[in-house]
Structure formats: C-alpha cells, structure tokens
Design a protein around this motif. Structure first.
Motif, mmCIF file in Angstrom:
data_model
loop_
_atom_site.group_PDB
_atom_site.id
_atom_site.type_symbol
_atom_site.label_atom_id
_atom_site.label_comp_id
_atom_site.label_asym_id
_atom_site.label_seq_id
_atom_site.Cartn_x
_atom_site.Cartn_y
_atom_site.Cartn_z
ATOM 1 N N VAL A 182 -3.956 4.899 0.211
ATOM 2 C CA VAL A 182 -4.209 5.692 -0.989
ATOM 3 C C VAL A 182 -4.365 4.782 -2.204
ATOM 4 O O VAL A 182 -5.291 4.928 -2.993
ATOM 5 C CB VAL A 182 -3.065 6.702 -1.225
ATOM 6 N N SER A 183 -3.450 3.825 -2.362
ATOM 7 C CA SER A 183 -3.485 2.911 -3.499
ATOM 8 C C SER A 183 -2.633 1.699 -3.158
ATOM 9 O O SER A 183 -1.999 1.643 -2.102
ATOM 10 C CB SER A 183 -2.963 3.590 -4.771
ATOM 11 N N ALA A 184 -2.611 0.734 -4.072
ATOM 12 C CA ALA A 184 -1.747 -0.440 -3.906
ATOM 13 C C ALA A 184 -1.277 -0.892 -5.274
ATOM 14 O O ALA A 184 -1.941 -0.660 -6.294
ATOM 15 C CB ALA A 184 -2.488 -1.584 -3.213
ATOM 16 N N GLN A 234 -9.301 -8.501 -0.679
ATOM 17 C CA GLN A 234 -9.838 -7.194 -1.051
ATOM 18 C C GLN A 234 -8.896 -6.129 -0.497
ATOM 19 O O GLN A 234 -8.730 -6.017 0.721
ATOM 20 C CB GLN A 234 -11.236 -7.001 -0.466
ATOM 21 N N PHE A 235 -8.279 -5.352 -1.391
ATOM 22 C CA PHE A 235 -7.508 -4.196 -0.939
ATOM 23 C C PHE A 235 -8.422 -2.990 -0.894
ATOM 24 O O PHE A 235 -9.141 -2.706 -1.850
ATOM 25 C CB PHE A 235 -6.326 -3.888 -1.857
ATOM 26 N N MET A 236 -8.385 -2.265 0.233
ATOM 27 C CA MET A 236 -9.272 -1.124 0.425
ATOM 28 C C MET A 236 -8.497 0.185 0.368
ATOM 29 O O MET A 236 -7.550 0.389 1.133
ATOM 30 C CB MET A 236 -9.989 -1.256 1.772
ATOM 31 N N GLU A 237 -8.903 1.047 -0.541
ATOM 32 C CA GLU A 237 -8.387 2.408 -0.596
ATOM 33 C C GLU A 237 -9.130 3.284 0.403
ATOM 34 O O GLU A 237 -10.231 2.947 0.840
ATOM 35 C CB GLU A 237 -8.553 2.983 -2.000
ATOM 36 N N GLU A 238 -8.503 4.409 0.756
ATOM 37 C CA GLU A 238 -9.116 5.375 1.677
ATOM 38 C C GLU A 238 -9.578 4.695 2.953
ATOM 39 O O GLU A 238 -10.734 4.771 3.359
ATOM 40 C CB GLU A 238 -10.279 6.115 0.988
ATOM 41 N N HIS A 239 -8.640 4.022 3.608
ATOM 42 C CA HIS A 239 -8.971 3.196 4.771
ATOM 43 C C HIS A 239 -7.875 3.317 5.818
ATOM 44 O O HIS A 239 -6.686 3.371 5.495
ATOM 45 C CB HIS A 239 -9.099 1.737 4.324
ATOM 46 N N ALA A 240 -8.268 3.333 7.092
ATOM 47 C CA ALA A 240 -7.302 3.300 8.188
ATOM 48 C C ALA A 240 -6.717 1.896 8.313
ATOM 49 O O ALA A 240 -7.279 0.917 7.812
ATOM 50 C CB ALA A 240 -7.981 3.705 9.494
ATOM 51 N N ALA A 251 0.820 -1.211 0.000
ATOM 52 C CA ALA A 251 0.000 0.000 0.000
ATOM 53 C C ALA A 251 0.851 1.258 0.000
ATOM 54 O O ALA A 251 1.904 1.320 0.645
ATOM 55 C CB ALA A 251 -0.912 0.012 1.219
ATOM 56 N N THR A 252 0.370 2.254 -0.709
ATOM 57 C CA THR A 252 0.853 3.620 -0.570
ATOM 58 C C THR A 252 -0.095 4.321 0.393
ATOM 59 O O THR A 252 -1.319 4.173 0.275
ATOM 60 C CB THR A 252 0.851 4.334 -1.928
ATOM 61 N N THR A 253 0.452 5.065 1.355
ATOM 62 C CA THR A 253 -0.385 5.688 2.372
ATOM 63 C C THR A 253 -0.082 7.186 2.485
ATOM 64 O O THR A 253 0.927 7.674 1.966
ATOM 65 C CB THR A 253 -0.178 5.038 3.745
ATOM 66 N N ARG A 254 -0.966 7.870 3.175
ATOM 67 C CA ARG A 254 -0.767 9.280 3.518
ATOM 68 C C ARG A 254 -1.079 9.447 5.001
ATOM 69 O O ARG A 254 -1.839 8.659 5.571
ATOM 70 C CB ARG A 254 -1.667 10.188 2.678
ATOM 71 N N PRO A 255 -0.532 10.451 5.656
ATOM 72 C CA PRO A 255 -0.855 10.677 7.071
ATOM 73 C C PRO A 255 -2.296 11.153 7.235
ATOM 74 O O PRO A 255 -2.852 11.814 6.354
ATOM 75 C CB PRO A 255 0.127 11.780 7.496
ATOM 76 N N SER A 256 -2.902 10.795 8.356
ATOM 77 C CA SER A 256 -4.231 11.299 8.686
ATOM 78 C C SER A 256 -4.342 11.387 10.200
ATOM 79 O O SER A 256 -3.466 10.913 10.929
ATOM 80 C CB SER A 256 -5.322 10.379 8.128
ATOM 81 N N ASP A 257 -5.438 11.968 10.691
ATOM 82 C CA ASP A 257 -5.625 12.069 12.142
ATOM 83 C C ASP A 257 -5.916 10.709 12.768
ATOM 84 O O ASP A 257 -5.957 10.582 13.989
ATOM 85 C CB ASP A 257 -6.719 13.082 12.492
ATOM 86 N N ARG A 258 -6.117 9.685 11.948
ATOM 87 C CA ARG A 258 -6.314 8.321 12.428
ATOM 88 C C ARG A 258 -5.100 7.435 12.130
ATOM 89 O O ARG A 258 -5.201 6.217 12.162
ATOM 90 C CB ARG A 258 -7.567 7.714 11.775
ATOM 91 N N GLY A 259 -3.980 8.072 11.818
ATOM 92 C CA GLY A 259 -2.784 7.314 11.475
ATOM 93 C C GLY A 259 -2.664 7.153 9.967
ATOM 94 O O GLY A 259 -3.338 7.849 9.201
#
Length: 199
Positions: free
Chosen positions: A108-110, A159-165, A96-104
């Motif tokens: 973003v994508s995989a 199942q890979f989930m985008e926009e997910h903590a 996964a590619t990720t971005r920082p958020s207030d939930r960790g």
C-alpha cells in the motif's frame, strides 16, 4: 520522524522495472534493467547477473548526478543510500504497509525517511502514481555526496513499488547499485558520522 508516501490505487499495472543509467551500474543490465529483484544490489533467484566491472571516480562533498529510466511503469518512489565498506551496511528495504489480497500481501505504501540519516542520501525521489503516455523520459536529479574518501563505496538505488504483490526475492523493492571510488575534496571538511574506509 518518518513520512508515509501517498497511495493511489492504479488498476491493471504491471511489475515495475528500472535501469540505472548514471552512475554506471555494477551489473550488466538488459533492456528492462534486469536482473534487479534481489537485494541489496540486484540479481534474481535464477540470474545473479554479470559484473560490469565499472568503478566511477567521483569527488566527495560534490553533487552526484543520478539518472534512471523506469522501463515498466509502477507507482511508487525511489531511495538512494551509500555503503562505505560493505553492502551489508546498506539499509533494509523500505518498510511497507500492506493489505490482504487474493495474491497474498499487497503493498500500500512505505515509510520515507525524513529527516535523512546515514547511510541514506535521498528518499522519496520521483514519487509517481500515474502511468505516462508512451515511453517516459528518464528521471534525473543531483544527490549530495558526503565529503569522504573510499576506494570502493556502494551506491544503492532502490525502487519501492506500491500496489504490488510480494516478490521472491526482493519483496516490494527493486535494486540497483553502482561502485564508486570517492576522493574527498581537500578544500572542505570531512563529513562527520560516516565510517572510515577499511578497504
């Protein structure tokens, strides 16, 4: 060479869930498909699931019908892999590619494997980023099986989930498996590259 899945941010989405309808799951699933968070084949920290004891008998070198039902919408895609001897031979979850958020970290994508490589049979299936109106119909496709023989192979659908903590366990991926007994088609050559069955 890996292909990166396209990303669309969808506000207010819930946690993704899916059911493996065909072939039959190795675990007894509830209405949402739980337990499914833990890799490689489902379960959770509090419920590792009850085996269904179903082994589907199929022919190598043929198409295997795959049918899944996404029970809780989440943008992303699906991947299918096959382990001949041990579930430890299944691939790691999609990177996964990720971005920082207030939930960790937030997914973003995989990567989507292209070209495919053993043990992955299909990747980038059912890419979606729009919430359906009402209950979405099941997704179905045929996946090519290698022409091999194994007493108890493991077919994994993730199942890979985008926009997910990040989930504990499972990360950004949900998992289901099916036990397959594959008998090679004697009229076709054995597919090279797959390990011999040691079961």
């Amino acid at each position: 060479m890996a292909v990166v899945a396209l990303v669309v941010a969808v506000p207010g989405v819930g946690y993704g869930h899916f059911k493996l309808l065909e072939p039959a799951s190795w675990l007894i699933e509830d209405g949402r498909g739980d337990p499914q968070k833990a890799g490689p084949c489902g379960g959770s920290n509090t419920d590792w699931g009850k085996p269904s004891n179903i082994v589907s008998k199929v022919t190598g070198g043929q198409k295997l019908h795959l049918k899944i039902q996404e029970t809780v919408y989440h943008p992303g895609h699906y991947r299918v892999a096959l382990a001949v001897n041990s579930r430890n031979d299944l691939p790691l979850d999609p990177e996964a590619t990720t971005r920082p958020s207030d939930r960790g970290p937030w997914s973003v994508s995989a990567t989507i494997l292209n070209p495919l490589a053993i043990p992955v049979l299909a990747d980038g299936l059912f890419v979606h980023n729009m919430r359906p109106e009402g209950q979405a119909p099941p997704w179905e496709t045929d996946v090519q099986l290698p022409n091999i023989t194994c007493k108890r192979c493991t077919l994994q659908v993730v199942q890979f989930m985008e926009e997910h903590a990040f989930n504990n366990p499972g990360g950004y991926t949900y998992h289901h498996c099916a036990d397959l007994q594959i008998t090679a088609d004697s009229s076709k050559p054995i597919t090279p590259g797959w390990p011999a069955d040691r079961n």
